[in-house]
Design an enzyme around this catalytic site. Sequence first.
Site, PDB file in Angstrom:
ATOM      1  N   ARG A 102       4.271   2.629 -37.049  1.00 48.16           N
ATOM      2  CA  ARG A 102       3.114   2.456 -36.177  1.00 48.16           C
ATOM      3  C   ARG A 102       3.572   1.936 -34.821  1.00 48.16           C
ATOM      4  NH1 ARG A 102      -1.684  -1.190 -38.437  1.00 48.16           N
ATOM      5  NH2 ARG A 102      -0.098  -2.796 -38.148  1.00 48.16           N
ATOM      6  N   THR A 106       0.113   1.428 -29.151  1.00 43.18           N
ATOM      7  CA  THR A 106      -1.046   2.299 -29.363  1.00 43.18           C
ATOM      8  C   THR A 106      -1.582   2.246 -30.791  1.00 43.18           C
ATOM      9  OG1 THR A 106       0.302   4.204 -30.022  1.00 43.18           O
ATOM     10  CG2 THR A 106      -0.074   3.879 -27.662  1.00 43.18           C
ATOM     11  N   ASP A 198       2.512  -8.633 -43.517  1.00 38.84           N
ATOM     12  CA  ASP A 198       3.168  -7.328 -43.457  1.00 38.84           C
ATOM     13  C   ASP A 198       3.840  -7.059 -44.803  1.00 38.84           C
ATOM     14  OD1 ASP A 198       5.500  -5.439 -43.050  1.00 38.84           O
ATOM     15  OD2 ASP A 198       4.600  -5.343 -41.052  1.00 38.84           O
ATOM     16  N   ASP A 201       7.690  -6.291 -44.712  1.00 38.45           N
ATOM     17  CA  ASP A 201       8.510  -7.468 -44.440  1.00 38.45           C
ATOM     18  C   ASP A 201       8.569  -8.391 -45.652  1.00 38.45           C
ATOM     19  OD1 ASP A 201       9.233  -6.747 -41.880  1.00 38.45           O
ATOM     20  OD2 ASP A 201       7.561  -7.796 -40.932  1.00 38.45           O
TER      21      ASP A 201
END
Length: 207
Positions: A102, A106, A198, A201
């Site tokens: 990602r 944006t 996340d 992660d």
Amino acid sequence: MVTVVSHPLVQHKLSVMRDVRTGVKEFRELAGELSLLLAYEAMRDLELAPERLSTPLTSADFPMLSGKKLALVAILRAGLVMTDAITQLVPAAKVGHIGLYRDPETLAPVAYYNKLPADIAERRVFLTDPMLATGGSASAAIAFLKEAGATTIKLMCILAAPEGIAVIERDHPDVEIVVAAVDSHLNDHGYIVPGLGDAGDRIYGTK
């Protein structure tokens, strides 16, 4: 269509994953365990057909899997932990990989890898990604699968946001979503709230 797996074991394991104190090893193990439980629900409608088998006592017809063969496709990198776990249930399934990240500015998905089974069009596809946040990556991955000929696709996620679900329902109304929970919303950085951080992660200890 969205299926939320509300089984107590699923909800308990998800709660432990949410806890900031949960370390990498336990988080990764829980992600795998949750994936197995989600797959149990996602594969509830697999076709069965009778097959003549012999037990130690007699011969009889017993239900065996039939119909389309299966494919597990991981959205890299976090989806790997899910496909790795689910192959314990369906070891004959072929495994594919779609690499997306990602864009931090944006939030749009950017593709960098796409390797699918050659006969993907002949298989029921279970697409895995722990987090359905903005929905951009999952929608793009589903589009790749459809371009490759896949016609029967389910999206399996541990956690989803309403915004991501809306994107999949808009772009791919034929794709069922199977999740452990649907959270409140996305924050300004595109993270699911309350969420679990996340997933990549926390699975791989990279942050």
